[in-house]
Design a protein around this motif. Structure first.
Motif, short mmCIF file in Angstrom:
data_model
loop_
_atom_site.label_atom_id
_atom_site.label_comp_id
_atom_site.label_asym_id
_atom_site.label_seq_id
_atom_site.Cartn_x
_atom_site.Cartn_y
_atom_site.Cartn_z
N VAL A 5 -10.98 -6.71 6.85
CA VAL A 5 -11.64 -5.73 6.00
C VAL A 5 -10.94 -4.39 6.18
O VAL A 5 -10.77 -3.93 7.31
CB VAL A 5 -13.13 -5.60 6.35
N GLU A 6 -10.55 -3.80 5.06
CA GLU A 6 -9.91 -2.50 5.08
C GLU A 6 -10.90 -1.40 4.71
O GLU A 6 -11.81 -1.63 3.91
CB GLU A 6 -8.73 -2.45 4.09
N SER A 7 -10.69 -0.22 5.26
CA SER A 7 -11.52 0.93 4.92
C SER A 7 -10.72 2.20 5.13
O SER A 7 -9.64 2.18 5.72
CB SER A 7 -12.79 0.95 5.79
N GLY A 8 -11.27 3.31 4.64
CA GLY A 8 -10.65 4.60 4.86
C GLY A 8 -9.94 5.20 3.67
O GLY A 8 -9.43 6.32 3.75
N GLY A 9 -9.89 4.47 2.57
CA GLY A 9 -9.24 5.02 1.38
C GLY A 9 -10.06 6.11 0.74
O GLY A 9 -11.18 6.42 1.14
N GLY A 10 -9.47 6.72 -0.28
CA GLY A 10 -10.17 7.79 -0.99
C GLY A 10 -9.23 8.60 -1.83
O GLY A 10 -8.07 8.22 -2.05
N LEU A 11 -9.73 9.72 -2.29
CA LEU A 11 -8.95 10.66 -3.10
C LEU A 11 -8.46 11.79 -2.21
O LEU A 11 -9.24 12.40 -1.48
CB LEU A 11 -9.81 11.22 -4.23
N VAL A 12 -7.17 12.06 -2.28
CA VAL A 12 -6.58 13.11 -1.45
C VAL A 12 -5.54 13.86 -2.28
O VAL A 12 -4.92 13.30 -3.18
CB VAL A 12 -5.95 12.51 -0.17
N GLN A 13 -5.39 15.14 -1.98
CA GLN A 13 -4.38 15.94 -2.68
C GLN A 13 -2.99 15.66 -2.15
O GLN A 13 -2.83 15.25 -0.98
CB GLN A 13 -4.71 17.42 -2.53
N PRO A 14 -1.97 15.88 -2.96
CA PRO A 14 -0.59 15.74 -2.46
C PRO A 14 -0.38 16.56 -1.20
O PRO A 14 -0.83 17.71 -1.11
CB PRO A 14 0.26 16.24 -3.62
N GLY A 15 0.29 15.96 -0.23
CA GLY A 15 0.50 16.62 1.06
C GLY A 15 -0.58 16.34 2.07
O GLY A 15 -0.43 16.69 3.25
N GLY A 16 -1.65 15.73 1.64
CA GLY A 16 -2.76 15.43 2.53
C GLY A 16 -2.54 14.18 3.35
O GLY A 16 -1.50 13.53 3.27
N SER A 17 -3.56 13.85 4.16
CA SER A 17 -3.49 12.70 5.06
C SER A 17 -4.74 11.84 4.94
O SER A 17 -5.82 12.33 4.59
CB SER A 17 -3.36 13.18 6.51
N LEU A 18 -4.56 10.58 5.24
CA LEU A 18 -5.66 9.63 5.35
C LEU A 18 -5.34 8.67 6.48
O LEU A 18 -4.17 8.41 6.76
CB LEU A 18 -5.86 8.82 4.06
N ARG A 19 -6.40 8.11 7.09
CA ARG A 19 -6.20 7.06 8.07
C ARG A 19 -6.97 5.83 7.61
O ARG A 19 -8.19 5.87 7.47
CB ARG A 19 -6.66 7.47 9.47
N LEU A 20 -6.25 4.76 7.40
CA LEU A 20 -6.85 3.50 7.01
C LEU A 20 -7.12 2.65 8.24
O LEU A 20 -6.39 2.73 9.23
CB LEU A 20 -5.93 2.74 6.06
N ASN A 77 -10.75 -3.76 18.20
CA ASN A 77 -10.41 -4.82 17.25
C ASN A 77 -10.00 -4.23 15.89
O ASN A 77 -10.41 -4.71 14.83
CB ASN A 77 -11.59 -5.78 17.05
N THR A 78 -9.20 -3.18 15.96
CA THR A 78 -8.86 -2.44 14.76
C THR A 78 -7.37 -2.06 14.77
O THR A 78 -6.81 -1.74 15.82
CB THR A 78 -9.70 -1.15 14.66
N VAL A 79 -6.78 -2.12 13.60
CA VAL A 79 -5.43 -1.62 13.39
C VAL A 79 -5.52 -0.48 12.38
O VAL A 79 -6.25 -0.57 11.40
CB VAL A 79 -4.50 -2.73 12.88
N TYR A 80 -4.76 0.57 12.64
CA TYR A 80 -4.81 1.76 11.80
C TYR A 80 -3.49 1.97 11.07
O TYR A 80 -2.43 1.57 11.54
CB TYR A 80 -5.09 3.00 12.66
N LEU A 81 -3.58 2.64 9.93
CA LEU A 81 -2.39 3.14 9.25
C LEU A 81 -2.64 4.61 8.97
O LEU A 81 -3.45 4.96 8.10
CB LEU A 81 -2.11 2.38 7.95
N GLN A 82 -1.99 5.47 9.74
CA GLN A 82 -2.07 6.91 9.53
C GLN A 82 -1.06 7.29 8.46
O GLN A 82 0.14 7.02 8.62
CB GLN A 82 -1.77 7.66 10.83
N MET A 83 -1.53 7.91 7.41
CA MET A 83 -0.67 8.27 6.28
C MET A 83 -0.66 9.78 6.13
O MET A 83 -1.71 10.39 5.89
CB MET A 83 -1.18 7.61 5.00
N ASN A 84 0.51 10.37 6.28
CA ASN A 84 0.68 11.82 6.20
C ASN A 84 1.57 12.19 5.02
O ASN A 84 2.32 11.36 4.51
CB ASN A 84 1.30 12.35 7.50
N ASN A 85 1.48 13.44 4.62
CA ASN A 85 2.32 13.95 3.53
C ASN A 85 2.28 13.02 2.32
O ASN A 85 3.32 12.62 1.80
CB ASN A 85 3.76 14.14 4.02
N LEU A 86 1.08 12.69 1.91
CA LEU A 86 0.92 11.74 0.81
C LEU A 86 1.43 12.30 -0.50
O LEU A 86 1.33 13.51 -0.77
CB LEU A 86 -0.55 11.33 0.69
#
Length: 122
Positions: A5-20, A77-86
């Motif tokens: 199960v994935e979570s953490g998505g959303g709407l972000v401005q260019p240059g922003g960050s999210l962690r899935l 029990n979790t794997v993350y994907l940190q996304m920067n400078n989107l």
């Protein structure tokens, strides 16, 4: 039944960050390599990153290298994907999958989860 199960998505401005986050239901992730991919509307699935079961090795597609970072917390029990400078071109549904190993940024085997939507827009 085994699934992720994935979570953490959303709407972000260019240059922003999210962690899935990628979590498991019914089993532990510790023995598996985990991969992330994305699929934008009208495009094929793109492998992004993979982490080995030990966490010692990580792999990235050129399109995200230096901006995205994969990690795992086996205690949670979790794997993350940190996304920067989107960027707007990162807009897609992001999914994770378990596998036997990493073939570069692509995880070997396993079924992709339903995913979480990431939208990068001002």
């Amino acid at each position: 039944q085994v699934h992720v199960v994935e979570s953490g998505g959303g709407l972000v401005q260019p240059g922003g960050s999210l962690r899935l986050s990628c979590t498991a239901s019914g089993f532990t992730l510790v023995d598996y390599a985990i991969g992330w991919s994305r699929q934008a509307p009208g495009k094929g699935r793109e492998g992004l990153s993979c982490i080995t079961s030990s966490g010692d090795s990580t792999f990235y597609a050129d399109s995200v290298k230096g901006r995205f970072f994969i990690s795992r917390d086996n205690a949670k029990n979790t794997v993350y994907l940190q996304m920067n400078n989107l960027k707007p071109e990162d807009t897609a549904v992001y999914s994770c999958a378990i596998g036997a190993g990493c073939f570069g940024e692509v995880v070997g085997g396993g079924d992709w989860g339903q995913g979480t939507q990431v939208t990068v827009s001002s």
